[in-house]
Write a protein that holds these residues in place. Structure first.
Motif, PDB file in Angstrom:
ATOM      1  N   ARG A  54      -7.832  -2.711  -1.391  1.00  0.00           N
ATOM      2  CA  ARG A  54      -7.964  -1.658  -0.076  1.00  0.00           C
ATOM      3  C   ARG A  54      -9.421  -0.575  -0.347  1.00  0.00           C
ATOM      4  NH1 ARG A  54      -3.093   0.176  -1.623  1.00  0.00           N
ATOM      5  NH2 ARG A  54      -1.637   0.190   0.435  1.00  0.00           N
ATOM      6  N   GLY A  55      -9.492  -0.277   1.154  1.00  0.00           N
ATOM      7  CA  GLY A  55     -10.561   0.630   0.931  1.00  0.00           C
ATOM      8  C   GLY A  55     -11.814   0.746   0.347  1.00  0.00           C
ATOM      9  N   PHE A  61     -11.367   6.078   6.402  1.00  0.00           N
ATOM     10  CA  PHE A  61     -11.342   5.783   5.356  1.00  0.00           C
ATOM     11  C   PHE A  61     -10.564   7.186   4.865  1.00  0.00           C
ATOM     12  CE2 PHE A  61     -13.035   1.446   4.300  1.00  0.00           C
ATOM     13  CZ  PHE A  61     -11.591   1.189   4.096  1.00  0.00           C
ATOM     14  N   VAL A 104      -7.076   7.015   2.776  1.00  0.00           N
ATOM     15  CA  VAL A 104      -7.354   6.047   1.434  1.00  0.00           C
ATOM     16  C   VAL A 104      -8.988   6.617   1.395  1.00  0.00           C
ATOM     17  CG1 VAL A 104      -8.057   3.620   1.942  1.00  0.00           C
ATOM     18  CG2 VAL A 104      -5.737   4.809   2.794  1.00  0.00           C
ATOM     19  N   SER A 105      -8.642   6.806  -0.152  1.00  0.00           N
ATOM     20  CA  SER A 105     -10.003   6.400  -1.319  1.00  0.00           C
ATOM     21  C   SER A 105     -10.843   5.458  -0.696  1.00  0.00           C
ATOM     22  CB  SER A 105      -9.776   6.892  -2.786  1.00  0.00           C
ATOM     23  OG  SER A 105      -8.934   6.243  -3.331  1.00  0.00           O
ATOM     24  N   CYS A 106     -11.819   5.645  -0.790  1.00  0.00           N
ATOM     25  CA  CYS A 106     -12.978   4.037  -0.821  1.00  0.00           C
ATOM     26  C   CYS A 106     -13.892   4.393  -1.622  1.00  0.00           C
ATOM     27  CB  CYS A 106     -13.563   3.997   0.654  1.00  0.00           C
ATOM     28  SG  CYS A 106     -15.184   5.080   1.160  1.00  0.00           S
ATOM     29  N   ASN A 164       0.678  -3.816   2.931  1.00  0.00           N
ATOM     30  CA  ASN A 164       0.179  -2.837   3.110  1.00  0.00           C
ATOM     31  C   ASN A 164      -1.173  -2.591   3.005  1.00  0.00           C
ATOM     32  OD1 ASN A 164       2.958  -3.135   1.332  1.00  0.00           O
ATOM     33  ND2 ASN A 164       3.424  -0.695   2.092  1.00  0.00           N
ATOM     34  N   GLU A 165      -1.634  -2.602   2.650  1.00  0.00           N
ATOM     35  CA  GLU A 165      -2.826  -2.548   2.714  1.00  0.00           C
ATOM     36  C   GLU A 165      -3.622  -3.889   4.157  1.00  0.00           C
ATOM     37  OE1 GLU A 165      -4.071  -4.258  -2.052  1.00  0.00           O
ATOM     38  OE2 GLU A 165      -4.335  -4.655  -1.125  1.00  0.00           O
ATOM     39  N   ASP A 185      -3.301  -0.675   6.874  1.00  0.00           N
ATOM     40  CA  ASP A 185      -4.098  -0.052   6.266  1.00  0.00           C
ATOM     41  C   ASP A 185      -5.918   0.296   6.234  1.00  0.00           C
ATOM     42  OD1 ASP A 185      -2.610   2.087   5.067  1.00  0.00           O
ATOM     43  OD2 ASP A 185      -3.101   1.752   2.699  1.00  0.00           O
ATOM     44  N   HIS A 239      -7.773   1.893   9.181  1.00  0.00           N
ATOM     45  CA  HIS A 239      -9.088   1.965   9.570  1.00  0.00           C
ATOM     46  C   HIS A 239      -9.874   1.699  10.249  1.00  0.00           C
ATOM     47  CE1 HIS A 239     -13.368   0.801   7.022  1.00  0.00           C
ATOM     48  NE2 HIS A 239     -12.879   2.171   7.382  1.00  0.00           N
TER      49      HIS A 239
END
Length: 421
Positions: free
Chosen positions: A212-213, A352, A357-359, A400-401, A404, A408
């Motif tokens: 993720r991210g 993001f 969501v942190s990236c 879940n990812e 996101d 995104h």
């Protein structure tokens, strides 16, 4: 109709999961020995399914090309000259692990700890520490006998769900989204049949990354080398002073390659390597297949020169052996092309942030279709898609990812329209 904020958008995670499960059950392994394109007819089956689904969404002009590519356009909902954004995933899966009869297992509300698969194999937290951050998530594994195919059917499902969501929500302001599904990425031919003039895109994103991210902004540069040793075969009963056994030269060559360093199993980060991955042949001729990888493109020539020297030395040790080295260009570090369009990365970072969501910017010890598209002139970073343990019977995906990643992509498309509208 008022615009829908990305924070208010309710994504159909159940539909995304259903898509993914349908797709992974189809065997689409690439065939590295094939001379056709796509390398396996199985990829066409998934391509036809996707084309039908895109048409059913109400998208006009969906194309399934004779080469197996799926190309479609989600129309813009804003007027004006706005950039076309392409979202790219690949239909094929790796030939490096079994892929027939995939039986996905859905784990809802993952409780933590090691995951025991039906065949007795175990996805151990000790070997997959990211599991510690996934408690409560929905995970999809296999039964332990095949790969899952999340590389890149997670990306396929994400793009398809994003397209479906956009068609259902015309109030979301965005420019055109070009959906592009390619074939044979796993064997280095993913963009062979992609016509950039036809795509007419300003920027593209491959949805083919892990977790993720993550925004992949660098890849390896890559070449492949085939070293062929030629000897002379004759019946062993009359072989004295006449037989030249090419397998002996091949064995000496492989033994002379780096083993304590510059191999996949001894390197990490920005280290490059020389990797021998296949040996095939007999007394008369033996073929050794290698790949060369480095983040520094110029180092590939140095690796190739060393391979040539070692091969010639091995052939000289076995009198009468001839050797030939053939180097094939595969792809180049996408960093070199992304510098032409810095917004490709900065807008992905902003998207993001907008979805909470942190990236991070990442380097990839491998390559994507984006590596080749970027080299051809279409800047194409790679984005995360919830894949884990790829090319393995211990592969799994995180729903879940994937959700996101879908949000995104939608927000990223909106930002491109906002920036240039």
């Amino acid at each position: 109709m008022p615009a829908t904020s990305i924070t208010d958008l309710r994504l159909r995670s159940d539909r995304l999961l259903d898509r993914f499960l349908r797709y992974v059950r189809l065997d689409t392994a690439a065939d590295p020995q094939s001379q056709t394109y796509p390398s396996s007819a199985k990829q066409l089956v998934l391509g036809k399914l996707l084309a039908d689904e895109l048409t059913a969404m109400g998208i006009e002009g969906v194309e399934l090309t004779c080469d197996g590519l799926v190309i479609a356009t989600v129309p813009a909902t804003i007027a004006g000259d706005v950039p076309v954004v392409a979202a790219v995933a690949h239909l094929d899966t790796s030939p490096e692990a079994p892929s027939d009869s995939v039986h996905p297992q859905v784990i809802e509300n993952y409780a933590g700890g090691d995951i025991a698969l039906p065949n007795g194999a175990v996805i151990a937290v000790a070997n997959c520490v990211e599991l510690e951050q996934m408690v409560g998530d929905t995970l999809i594994t296999t039964d332990g006998t095949t790969l899952l195919g999340g590389d890149d059917k997670a990306g396929v499902a994400i793009i398809m769900e994003a397209a479906h969501t956009l068609m259902e929500h015309p109030e979301i302001p965005h420019g055109p989204l070009r959906v592009v599904m390619t074939c044979d990425e796993e064997i280095g031919h993913g963009t062979d049949k992609v016509d950039l003039t036809q795509l007419a895109a300003t920027v593209a994103y491959t949805i083919d990354g892990g977790g993720r991210g993550q925004i992949d902004v660098e890849t390896f540069s890559a070449d492949a080398v085939t070293v062929t040793f030629t000897g002379h075969n004759i019946h062993p009963a009359i072989a004295k002073d006449r037989m030249v056994n090419s397998t002996r030269a091949a064995a000496r060559f492989v033994e002379s390659l780096p083993i304590a360093s510059e191999t996949p199993e001894t390197t990490e980060g920005r280290d490059g390597f020389i990797h021998v991955h296949d040996i095939h042949g007999g007394v008369g001729a033996t073929r050794v297949e290698l790949i060369l990888r480095s983040f520094d493109t110029e180092q590939l020539a140095q690796y190739a020169h060393r391979v040539q020297q070692l091969a010639e030395a091995a052939a000289a040790d076995i009198s009468g052996t001839r050797v030939q080295c053939a180097v094939r260009k595969q792809y180049r570090n996408l960093r070199e092309g992304l510098e032409r369009l810095p917004e490709a990365v900065s807008l992905a970072e902003r998207a993001f942030s907008n979805i909470g969501v942190s990236c991070t910017r990442e380097i990839v010890r491998g390559g994507t279709d984006g590596s080749q598209l970027t080299e051809k002139g279409l800047p194409t970073p790679n984005l995360s898609s919830g894949q884990h343990n790829i090319h393995s019977v211990l592969e799994f995906a995180n729903l879940n990812e994937m959700c996101d990643a879908t949000k995104h992509l939608i927000e990223l498309l909106r930002l491109w329209g906002e920036k240039r509208s």
